[in-house]
Design a protein around this motif. Structure first.
Motif, mmCIF file in Angstrom:
data_model
loop_
_atom_site.group_PDB
_atom_site.id
_atom_site.type_symbol
_atom_site.label_atom_id
_atom_site.label_comp_id
_atom_site.label_asym_id
_atom_site.label_seq_id
_atom_site.Cartn_x
_atom_site.Cartn_y
_atom_site.Cartn_z
ATOM 1 N N UNK A 105 0.818 -1.213 0.000
ATOM 2 C CA UNK A 105 0.000 0.000 0.000
ATOM 3 C C UNK A 105 0.850 1.260 0.000
ATOM 4 N N UNK A 106 1.922 1.276 0.792
ATOM 5 C CA UNK A 106 2.822 2.431 0.814
ATOM 6 C C UNK A 106 3.487 2.623 -0.547
ATOM 7 N N UNK A 107 3.924 1.520 -1.143
ATOM 8 C CA UNK A 107 4.545 1.604 -2.460
ATOM 9 C C UNK A 107 3.540 2.127 -3.492
ATOM 10 N N UNK A 108 2.315 1.634 -3.417
ATOM 11 C CA UNK A 108 1.274 2.100 -4.331
ATOM 12 C C UNK A 108 1.015 3.592 -4.177
ATOM 13 N N UNK A 109 1.050 4.086 -2.935
ATOM 14 C CA UNK A 109 0.829 5.515 -2.678
ATOM 15 C C UNK A 109 1.971 6.348 -3.264
ATOM 16 N N UNK A 110 3.187 5.837 -3.202
ATOM 17 C CA UNK A 110 4.344 6.540 -3.757
ATOM 18 C C UNK A 110 4.274 6.572 -5.284
ATOM 19 N N UNK A 111 3.751 5.508 -5.875
ATOM 20 C CA UNK A 111 3.690 5.413 -7.334
ATOM 21 C C UNK A 111 2.459 6.092 -7.941
ATOM 22 N N UNK A 112 1.552 6.572 -7.095
ATOM 23 C CA UNK A 112 0.351 7.248 -7.600
ATOM 24 C C UNK A 112 0.693 8.601 -8.204
ATOM 25 N N UNK A 113 -0.224 9.089 -9.026
ATOM 26 C CA UNK A 113 -0.067 10.403 -9.641
ATOM 27 C C UNK A 113 -0.268 11.474 -8.570
ATOM 28 N N UNK A 114 0.568 12.512 -8.644
ATOM 29 C CA UNK A 114 0.428 13.619 -7.699
ATOM 30 C C UNK A 114 -0.963 14.220 -7.852
ATOM 31 N N UNK A 115 -1.607 14.480 -6.732
ATOM 32 C CA UNK A 115 -2.963 15.002 -6.760
ATOM 33 C C UNK A 115 -3.995 13.931 -6.435
#
Length: 171
Positions: free
Chosen positions: A131-141
């Motif tokens: 989940x943390x990795x997914x949050x880092x890889x998400x688009x800004x915004x």
């Protein structure tokens, strides 16, 4: 950690040759010479204080230049993208979270899965959740976006070098 550090660490992690670095910059739309690449990767030992010596390079790399290199590196590793006629090319806007961009684009260039990235982090002794990795890889915004700190980026590049040297995967 500045962009020169990121570029230097990435270069050593996946063993990118000078000629490939020049080619990646060119493919990313920011042509540079071999000498300019060397200046980007050479610390300035004439810096005034000892604190500055660590992070002062002969030629500074800003976020747009690093982003151009990463885009070119993706093209170098994966080949040119098929042209999409209906979608106009957008100029890069201001990049606030370069560590997030770095991780995303390395993932794309090296055909890494999230599991591969977690294994690379683990190699460096960092254990983010999926989940943390997914949050880092998400688009800004995006509502679940999480900025990637220097510690994560530094350890990812360290782990990448350990994995690539151990497995013998070279660019």
């Amino acid at each position: 950690m500045n962009n020169n550090d990121r570029l230097l660490r990435l270069r050593y992690a996946v063993d990118i040759k000078d000629s490939d670095m020049v080619k990646a910059f060119e493919l990313g739309g920011h042509p540079v010479s071999r000498e300019e690449v060397r200046e980007m990767l050479t610390r300035n030992h004439d810096a005034r204080s000892t604190e500055d010596k660590e992070n002062v390079y002969l030629k500074a790399v800003n976020n747009q230049v690093l982003d151009a290199f990463l885009n070119g590196y993706i093209t170098l590793k994966r080949g040119p993208q098929k042209e999409q006629k209906d979608i106009p090319q957008q100029k890069s806007k201001e990049i606030k979270h370069i560590n997030n961009v770095l991780l995303k684009k390395i993932k794309i260039a090296l055909f890494l899965t999230s599991e591969d990235m977690l294994a690379i982090f683990a190699e460096a002794g960092i254990y983010p959740t999926k989940g943390e990795l997914g949050a880092i890889l998400r688009k800004e915004g995006h509502r679940n976006f999480k900025p990637c700190g220097d510690k994560y980026a530094r350890n990812f590049l360290k782990g990448l070098g350990l994995v690539y040297r151990k497995d013998g995967n070279h660019s």
